[in-house]
Scaffold this motif. Structure first.
Motif, PDB file in Angstrom:
ATOM      1  N   ALA A   1     -41.031 -10.540 -26.067  1.00  0.00           N
ATOM      2  CA  ALA A   1     -41.079  -9.091 -26.324  1.00  0.00           C
ATOM      3  C   ALA A   1     -42.241  -8.482 -25.554  1.00  0.00           C
ATOM      4  N   LYS A   2     -43.369  -9.183 -25.592  1.00  0.00           N
ATOM      5  CA  LYS A   2     -44.550  -8.670 -24.890  1.00  0.00           C
ATOM      6  C   LYS A   2     -44.271  -8.622 -23.382  1.00  0.00           C
ATOM      7  N   ALA A   3     -43.692  -9.716 -22.900  1.00  0.00           N
ATOM      8  CA  ALA A   3     -43.447  -9.785 -21.456  1.00  0.00           C
ATOM      9  C   ALA A   3     -42.444  -8.727 -21.004  1.00  0.00           C
ATOM     10  N   SER A   4     -41.505  -8.388 -21.883  1.00  0.00           N
ATOM     11  CA  SER A   4     -40.492  -7.404 -21.450  1.00  0.00           C
ATOM     12  C   SER A   4     -40.810  -6.003 -21.992  1.00  0.00           C
ATOM     13  N   ARG A   5     -41.989  -5.853 -22.556  1.00  0.00           N
ATOM     14  CA  ARG A   5     -42.461  -4.577 -23.114  1.00  0.00           C
ATOM     15  C   ARG A   5     -41.450  -3.994 -24.100  1.00  0.00           C
ATOM     16  N   THR A   6     -40.954  -4.882 -24.983  1.00  0.00           N
ATOM     17  CA  THR A   6     -39.993  -4.439 -25.999  1.00  0.00           C
ATOM     18  C   THR A   6     -40.686  -4.367 -27.355  1.00  0.00           C
ATOM     19  N   LYS A   7     -40.426  -3.243 -28.049  1.00  0.00           N
ATOM     20  CA  LYS A   7     -41.078  -3.053 -29.342  1.00  0.00           C
ATOM     21  C   LYS A   7     -40.365  -3.899 -30.404  1.00  0.00           C
ATOM     22  N   ILE A   8     -41.136  -4.671 -31.154  1.00  0.00           N
ATOM     23  CA  ILE A   8     -40.542  -5.413 -32.279  1.00  0.00           C
ATOM     24  C   ILE A   8     -41.479  -5.310 -33.478  1.00  0.00           C
ATOM     25  N   ASN A   9     -40.987  -5.672 -34.633  1.00  0.00           N
ATOM     26  CA  ASN A   9     -41.840  -5.818 -35.811  1.00  0.00           C
ATOM     27  C   ASN A   9     -41.362  -7.055 -36.572  1.00  0.00           C
ATOM     28  N   GLU A  10     -41.920  -7.263 -37.740  1.00  0.00           N
ATOM     29  CA  GLU A  10     -41.588  -8.491 -38.466  1.00  0.00           C
ATOM     30  C   GLU A  10     -40.100  -8.587 -38.800  1.00  0.00           C
TER      31      GLU A  10
ATOM     32  N   GLN B   1     -34.831 -10.466 -22.448  1.00  0.00           N
ATOM     33  CA  GLN B   1     -34.992 -10.038 -21.060  1.00  0.00           C
ATOM     34  C   GLN B   1     -33.702  -9.447 -20.496  1.00  0.00           C
ATOM     35  N   SER B   2     -32.856  -8.997 -21.400  1.00  0.00           N
ATOM     36  CA  SER B   2     -31.559  -8.490 -20.966  1.00  0.00           C
ATOM     37  C   SER B   2     -31.695  -7.235 -20.103  1.00  0.00           C
ATOM     38  N   GLU B   3     -30.840  -7.161 -19.125  1.00  0.00           N
ATOM     39  CA  GLU B   3     -30.861  -5.926 -18.309  1.00  0.00           C
ATOM     40  C   GLU B   3     -30.245  -4.767 -19.092  1.00  0.00           C
ATOM     41  N   HIS B   4     -29.600  -5.110 -20.221  1.00  0.00           N
ATOM     42  CA  HIS B   4     -29.008  -4.041 -21.034  1.00  0.00           C
ATOM     43  C   HIS B   4     -29.954  -3.548 -22.123  1.00  0.00           C
ATOM     44  N   ASN B   5     -31.164  -4.077 -22.116  1.00  0.00           N
ATOM     45  CA  ASN B   5     -32.142  -3.659 -23.119  1.00  0.00           C
ATOM     46  C   ASN B   5     -32.796  -2.355 -22.652  1.00  0.00           C
ATOM     47  N   ASP B   6     -32.004  -1.272 -22.707  1.00  0.00           N
ATOM     48  CA  ASP B   6     -32.497  -0.010 -22.148  1.00  0.00           C
ATOM     49  C   ASP B   6     -33.556   0.634 -23.027  1.00  0.00           C
ATOM     50  N   THR B   7     -33.369   0.521 -24.344  1.00  0.00           N
ATOM     51  CA  THR B   7     -34.245   1.265 -25.249  1.00  0.00           C
ATOM     52  C   THR B   7     -35.625   0.634 -25.368  1.00  0.00           C
ATOM     53  N   LYS B   8     -35.714  -0.665 -25.116  1.00  0.00           N
ATOM     54  CA  LYS B   8     -36.963  -1.426 -25.289  1.00  0.00           C
ATOM     55  C   LYS B   8     -37.495  -1.268 -26.704  1.00  0.00           C
TER      56      LYS B   8
ATOM     57  N   THR C   1     -27.393  -4.688 -27.464  1.00  0.00           N
ATOM     58  CA  THR C   1     -27.753  -5.549 -26.323  1.00  0.00           C
ATOM     59  C   THR C   1     -27.109  -6.917 -26.447  1.00  0.00           C
ATOM     60  N   TYR C   2     -27.166  -7.468 -27.653  1.00  0.00           N
ATOM     61  CA  TYR C   2     -26.623  -8.820 -27.833  1.00  0.00           C
ATOM     62  C   TYR C   2     -25.117  -8.833 -27.585  1.00  0.00           C
ATOM     63  N   THR C   3     -24.460  -7.754 -27.995  1.00  0.00           N
ATOM     64  CA  THR C   3     -23.015  -7.658 -27.753  1.00  0.00           C
ATOM     65  C   THR C   3     -22.735  -7.687 -26.254  1.00  0.00           C
ATOM     66  N   ARG C   4     -23.552  -6.955 -25.505  1.00  0.00           N
ATOM     67  CA  ARG C   4     -23.360  -6.956 -24.049  1.00  0.00           C
ATOM     68  C   ARG C   4     -23.591  -8.353 -23.485  1.00  0.00           C
ATOM     69  N   GLU C   5     -24.610  -9.039 -23.999  1.00  0.00           N
ATOM     70  CA  GLU C   5     -24.910 -10.385 -23.492  1.00  0.00           C
ATOM     71  C   GLU C   5     -23.785 -11.366 -23.813  1.00  0.00           C
ATOM     72  N   ILE C   6     -23.164 -11.164 -24.979  1.00  0.00           N
ATOM     73  CA  ILE C   6     -22.089 -12.064 -25.389  1.00  0.00           C
ATOM     74  C   ILE C   6     -20.803 -11.783 -24.619  1.00  0.00           C
ATOM     75  N   THR C   7     -20.629 -10.521 -24.241  1.00  0.00           N
ATOM     76  CA  THR C   7     -19.357 -10.172 -23.618  1.00  0.00           C
ATOM     77  C   THR C   7     -19.405 -10.143 -22.085  1.00  0.00           C
ATOM     78  N   GLN C   8     -20.588 -10.047 -21.522  1.00  0.00           N
ATOM     79  CA  GLN C   8     -20.614 -10.016 -20.055  1.00  0.00           C
ATOM     80  C   GLN C   8     -21.922 -10.499 -19.438  1.00  0.00           C
ATOM     81  N   GLY C   9     -22.929 -10.724 -20.253  1.00  0.00           N
ATOM     82  CA  GLY C   9     -24.246 -11.073 -19.707  1.00  0.00           C
ATOM     83  C   GLY C   9     -24.440 -12.564 -19.507  1.00  0.00           C
TER      84      GLY C   9
END
Ligand SMILES: Nc1ncnc2c1ncn2[C@@H]1O[C@H](COP(=O)(O)OP(=O)(O)OP(=O)(O)O)[C@@H](O)[C@H]1O
Ligand SMILES: [Mg+2]
Length: 586
Positions: A255-264, A286-293, A304-312
């Protein structure tokens, strides 16, 4: 004993890229740098085969192991990493490349110069640069053998070099071979024929304690075939998913490396979804579909996970593999069997499969088909060789079902819905499990301060508490909260009494018996049932009062008040009952 280096020097560039991303594998390092290392330096180590599904992190682990060993200059344990490429080559070229890599890694360690490992010199470029007497001799043998077209001798000299050097220099060489299955697939003799038995070289070399092997590879089937041919030379070890704590740490780092906001909560949800599979974590984070971060919002994770499962990347890894297997394996009925195993979620015998799927094949034919699927690592044996099971991996299941379920039973899975359930399901189950543990815990004497965060230091020795719910309860009814069950009991009795009164048929015996049967079992429950019953009697009056006060939506207000008052009284009663039980033997 092995001591971890203060600083790891990344002499071998790691495939993971950013070395900070690598997390955990504590269990595996504990073994390889613990017991195995101890055996190694005492000349007893057995060669190892790390067998795991695609993208479980084999390469990442092996390369990190190399760099850790490399970072300890005084141990005399020298790592040598060689990945057998998926490129057709001649035995001559293969031998030169193998020998050159070994020499580079050996010198990198000996000269403490990472450059040799990071940018290895080719065989030709090594001419005149080898100072070590034995290696120089081997180099010349290889050159000479090439001149006379004796490729067998070239390979003989190259493959034996690590063991030879280990012996004469009194060091240990750890030979780490990745993608080892390729050794029987891509090396050709001078007649242009594939040498499909090159792994046989290691029939004796794998037993040399001075230079044991650690092999791995992405084609489980091919690797296992080799390992089994080299009977008992290798000890098989698997590499599973990252355990929970390591997986959550990986999620945080990615998350840190891809600058994606997460919490517990996000961590928990991603853990539920990926179950610590490194590929799934990496693909999601690190998905390219992780637009919102922003994964603090559940919808973004699902999207994002749906995109990864269906085409990523996840789709790419699994679908490519499954489809390839189905091209090789006769796929008749194979898909139906897999879907069936996914849907049952448990092991099934061949007899059950033939019956449930109405298969028009004999038991032997089915056995052969299942063996093919096992060889391809799509399913595995259950508790016996007559039982079969499929890995519990929702992601794998969804990729498969999206590809084939429509074709098999004309149903298109709702991936988003299933992912949402998966993210919630595990925490619900965990909650249930904790509840169960507490129930078990309070059956024996316990101290309140051990159970409750702010509990006082008071030991309670309960009398035997019988199970709240009888054996006959269904899973669903057993899971319901206690007060909800009690209300149902009262409802049922009232309904029954009303029916008896209105129809003048039957007797009240059934429920009286029910009460009798339960009365002696659980005192808390008896008290509660009575309280509920009393309250129910008061309910019509309560409703009248509310109506008189002009309350909004009489029924709603009634049930709300009912719930509040009822809950309070239930909790009070439970507390009192527990105290009574406890105090009895304090
Ligand atoms: N311990 C780890 N910590 C963090 N990320 C990891 C770890 N192990 C693996 N990964 C991630 O998972 C990805 C897949 O790992 P890797 O390529 O090592 O798997 P593999 O088992 O060698 O795959 P293949 O079967 O294709 O050879 C890596 O690119 C990396 O991003
Ligand atoms: Mg790999």
């Amino acid at each position: 004993m092995f001591t971890m280096p203060e600083k790891i020097i990344y002499a071998l560039p790691e495939q993971i890229g950013n070395t900070e991303l690598f997390v955990g594998r504590k269990m595996e390092f504990d073994y390889y740098l613990g017991d195995w290392y101890y055996y190694l330096i005492n000349n007893m180590a057995q060669s190892q085969a790390i067998v795991a599904r695609r993208k479980k992190g084999k390469t990442a682990f092996l390369q990190r192991l190399f760099n850790i060993l490399w970072s300890c200059p005084d141990t005399g344990v020298i790592p040598f990493y060689f990945s057998v490429r998926e490129v057709k080559t001649t035995l001559a070229e293969f031998s030169k490349s193998f020998f050159a890599t070994f020499v580079n890694h050996y010198f990198a360690y000996r000269k403490r110069n990472p450059e040799w490992a990071a940018f290895p010199k080719a065989f030709a470029a090594l001419r005149g640069k080898i100072e070590d007497k034995h290696l120089k001799e081997t180099y010349e043998v290889i050159e000479e053998s090439e001149r006379i077209n004796n490729w067998g001798q070239m390979w003989e000299a190259a493959s034996r070099a690590p063991f030879g050097i280990a012996v004469v220099q009194n060091v240990k060489i750890v030979q780490i071979f990745d993608e080892f299955q390729n050794i029987n697939e891509y090396v050709y003799n001078y007649r242009g024929e594939k040498i499909d038995s090159l792994s046989g070289t290691y029939l004796d070399l794998a037993e040399k304690r001075e230079a044991p092997l650690i092999i791995s590879g992405s084609e489980v089937h091919g690797l296992l075939e080799i390992v089994r041919r080299l009977t008992a030379r290798f000890k098989e070890r698997t590499l599973g998913n990252l355990p929970e704590e390591e997986a959550k740490e990986a999620i945080r780092r990615y998350a840190k490396a891809s600058r994606t906001k997460i919490n517990e909560q996000a961590e928990e949800k991603i853990w539920n979804l990926t179950q610590g599979d490194p590929l799934y974590i990496r693909a999601l984070m690190q998905s390219e579909h992780n637009d919102t971060k922003d994964y603090t919002n559940e919808d973004n994770i699902i999207a994002t996970y749906t995109r990864e499962i269906t085409q990523g990347e996840i789709y790419g890894t699994w679908a490519e593999y499954i489809v390839k297997v189905f091209l090789e394996v006769n796929e008749r009925n194979a898909k139906r069997i897999m879907l069936y195993l996914f849907q049952t979620g448990e092991e099934r015998t061949r007899a059950q499969m033939i019956k449930d799927l109405n298969l028009d094949m004999t038991d032997l034919e089915l056995q052969m088909k299942l063996l093919q699927l096992i060889k391809a690592d799509l399913i595995s044996f259950g508790s016996t060789a007559f039982r079969y099971v499929i890995a519990q991996d929702k992601t794998y299941e969804l990729v498969f079902r999206r590809l084939f379920q429509d074709e098999i039973d004309h149903f298109i899975p709702d991936i988003r819905k299933e992912l949402r359930q998966e993210m919630g399901r595990t925490s619900y189950e965990k909650g249930k499990f904790r509840e169960y543990l507490v129930r078990e815990r309070i059956k024996k004497p316990f101290n309140l301060k051990d159970l409750a965060e702010n509990g006082i230091d008071l030991t309670i020795k309960p009398k035997t508490i019988l199970e709240r719910y009888g054996q006959s309860g269904t899973t669903r009814s057993r899971d319901r909260p206690d007060r909800e069950r009690q209300r149902r009991v009262v409802d049922r009795r009232e309904r029954h009494e009303r029916e008896v009164r209105e129809t003048r048929c039957g007797s009240l015996d059934r429920d009286q018996k029910y009460d009798q049967r339960n009365k002696s079992k659980n005192p808390i429950r008896n008290v509660l049932t009575k309280r509920v019953h009393d309250f129910r009697k008061r309910a019509p009056r309560l409703e009248r009062d509310l109506r008189a006060k002009g309350g909004r939506g009489v029924v709603g207000a009634h049930s709300k008040k009912f719930r509040t008052e009822y809950t309070e009284s239930t909790e009070r009663t439970q507390r009192n009952a527990l105290e009574t039980l406890g105090n009895a033997e304090l």
